[in-house]
Write an enzyme that holds these catalytic residues in place. Structure first.
Site, short mmCIF file in Angstrom:
data_model
loop_
_atom_site.label_atom_id
_atom_site.label_comp_id
_atom_site.label_asym_id
_atom_site.label_seq_id
_atom_site.Cartn_x
_atom_site.Cartn_y
_atom_site.Cartn_z
CE LYS A 132 -48.42 17.42 -10.21
NZ LYS A 132 -47.48 17.34 -9.04
CE LYS A 166 -75.08 25.06 -33.11
NZ LYS A 166 -74.48 26.32 -33.81
CG ASP A 209 -73.50 31.43 -34.98
OD1 ASP A 209 -72.72 30.82 -34.34
OD2 ASP A 209 -73.28 32.01 -35.97
CG HIS A 226 -70.84 24.67 -30.38
ND1 HIS A 226 -69.73 25.01 -30.52
CD2 HIS A 226 -71.65 24.77 -31.57
CE1 HIS A 226 -69.54 25.16 -32.00
NE2 HIS A 226 -70.58 25.46 -32.62
N GLY A 242 -75.49 25.17 -41.68
CA GLY A 242 -75.78 26.68 -41.34
C GLY A 242 -75.67 27.20 -42.79
C1 LIG Z 1 -67.20 22.53 -35.93
S1 LIG Z 1 -68.67 21.87 -35.51
C2 LIG Z 1 -69.80 23.18 -35.18
C3 LIG Z 1 -70.32 23.48 -36.36
C4 LIG Z 1 -71.14 25.02 -36.12
O1 LIG Z 1 -71.66 25.33 -35.03
C5 LIG Z 1 -71.55 25.69 -37.30
O2 LIG Z 1 -72.09 26.84 -37.12
C6 LIG Z 1 -71.30 25.24 -38.66
O3 LIG Z 1 -71.92 26.26 -39.69
P1 LIG Z 1 -71.88 25.83 -41.07
O4 LIG Z 1 -72.41 27.10 -41.99
O5 LIG Z 1 -70.30 25.30 -41.69
O6 LIG Z 1 -72.78 24.67 -41.53
#
Ligand SMILES: CSCCC(=O)C(=O)COP(=O)(O)O
Length: 443
Positions: free
Chosen positions: A97, A172, A174, A263, A391
């Site tokens: 709460k 990993k 997505d 994540h 990524g």
């Molecule tokens: C906000 S932390 C999670 C980062 C992530 O899962 C991701 O896909 C980042 O991708 P990027 O292309 O920005 O390296």
């Protein structure tokens, strides 16, 4: 003797009597009312009563501060006897709460020895992940699948191979790739692990693939079993969407024989406000480690989704500290006088001695918008005990995905050798040079 878990809050109020407020929390979140109780009832309730440990008021007298900046840091000890040994029970007790009651943020948690002992923590931890990969002397490199929805297995397999061939240690999924007809988890794992084998023949490297564990909560264990039976050697998990207890149950389960990567999806609903929510070091640090995450992703201070450096360093500390006192509250209260005090020495136990935390460490993974020109900053702030994660910074490389992985490995090698990125690139590292030409070097 009572034992206690302790919550620290930052509470903003322009004119409140913070001592009264603290007492209201300590009583309100435990026995409900105190002064109105008859003496006989008080004796019975004493062991359930929350205790104010400290109230430290900040009066706004700094440059640019106004009355709205008046706050107090309040520490309250909650008797273990009031809640079961699980994270939901603790969180609902200390910030159920209360999380909706004005400008108040949970900024720290420490646990009694008894509460801590109910949590085995990460099954692999940072060292276990390093052992699985056979890499002990450098930051690890992880790549993230991009553009996964609507694609079939052969496309994903190809994408996996290109990432792996660039020399990454982990790949990993997505986090938005859920169970679907085109790439169901078992077939996805089989296809990607075949691609991993193919890439290994080229790179000689081992690789962990964190496949996204999704679906209704009661199906997760079966999903994980299926994935592992198909060859999955790591799992990705959207912890905050399911709750810490789901991670805790999965990570301690004997059938989960692979590392779990947490994540941070949804974390932005909890930590960024100074006035509300749960601080990043608690949310993405202490609670993730306690619940058993082997690796934890969080936004970095350098990329596209930015978290301040101080908060990043607090997460890093929570994931990597070996000091039991960073997690443990050793104060006790005698049932008779009900006084709880902090043990002598700011960071030592009740006996004045320091001790080692029994939880394994969790790998920090600062993420989002990372490119090779950021690697020196990551290494400066995190040292070797970090996973560099990208990524777009891998797939968006002008010479292609394989070159993207290589550029990162070159950036990491440059940092290891103590050579500035530009100089290292000029020594015949074309992939790193192309990355620098595209994204620059972040200072
Ligand atoms: C906000 S932390 C999670 C980062 C992530 O899962 C991701 O896909 C980042 O991708 P990027 O292309 O920005 O390296």
């Amino acid at each position: 003797m009572n034992s206690y878990c302790v919550a620290t809050y930052r509470c903003f109020d322009e004119k409140a009597d913070f001592n009264k407020k603290a007492l209201g929390i300590a009583v309100g979140l435990t026995v409900g009312s105190w002064t109105d109780l008859p003496e006989a009832k008080k004796a019975a309730m004493e062991r359930h009563l929350g205790q104010v440990i400290s109230v430290s008021v900040h009066e706004p007298d700094g440059p640019g501060e106004t009355a709205a900046d008046r706050y107090a840091d309040i520490e309250i000890a909650y008797p273990d006897v009031n809640f079961s040994r699980d994270i939901p029970a603790l969180l609902v007790t200390v910030f159920g709460k209360l999380s909706m009651d004005g400008r108040i943020k949970l900024i720290d948690l420490s646990f009694s020895e008894d509460f801590l002992s109910g949590f085995p923590g990460p099954k692999f931890g940072m060292q276990g992940v390093r052992e699985l990969l056979g890499v002990h002397d450098r930051p690890l490199l992880m790549s993230i699948f991009k553009s996964v929805i609507g694609h079939d297995l052969s496309t994903l397999r190809e994408q996996f191979y290109l990432q792996a061939a660039g020399g990454v240690d982990l790949i990993k999924d997505d986090e938005i790739l859920f169970e679907n007809r085109l790439t169901p988890i078992e077939r996805r794992v089989e296809a990607c692990m075949q691609a991993a084998e193919q890439a290994k023949r080229k790179t000689g490297q081992k690789l962990l693939y964190a496949v996204n564990l999704t679906g209704p909560t009661f199906n997760l264990l079966d999903q994980a079993r299926k994935a592992i039976a198909s060859g999955a050697n790591a799992l990705l998990f959207n912890v905050l969407a399911y709750g810490f207890d789901v991670l805790s149950e999965l990570s301690r389960h004997p059938d989960i024989t692979v590392p779990i990567m947490a994540h941070p999806a949804l974390a932005g609903a909890y930590y960024p406000s100074p006035y509300h929510g749960i601080a990043a070091n608690v949310l993405l640090g202490k609670l993730m480690r306690l619940a058993g995450a082997d690796l934890v992703l969080f936004p970095s201070p350098y990329g596209s989704v930015v978290m301040p450096l101080a908060e990043n360093m607090a997460i890093k500390h929570a994931l990597l500290t070996e000091q039991a006192e960073d997690y443990r509250f050793s104060g006790t209260g005698a049932d008779s006088d009900n006084a709880v005090s902090k043990p002598a020495g700011a960071s030592a136990g009740a006996d004045g001695k320091r001790s080692t935390l029994t939880l394994q460490t969790s790998f920090p993974v600062p993420s989002a918008g990372i490119h090779p020109g950021i690697v020196p900053l990551i290494v400066k702030d995190f040292g070797e005990q970090v996973v560099v994660n990208a990524g777009g910074g891998i797939h968006g490389h002008p010479m292609g995905t394989i070159a993207g992985g290589r550029a990162f490995r070159q950036a990491i090698a440059a940092c290891q050798a103590g050579i500035p990125l530009q100089q290292y690139a000029a020594q015949g590292h074309a992939e790193l040079q192309a990355a620098i030409d595209t994204w620059g070097i972040k200072q």
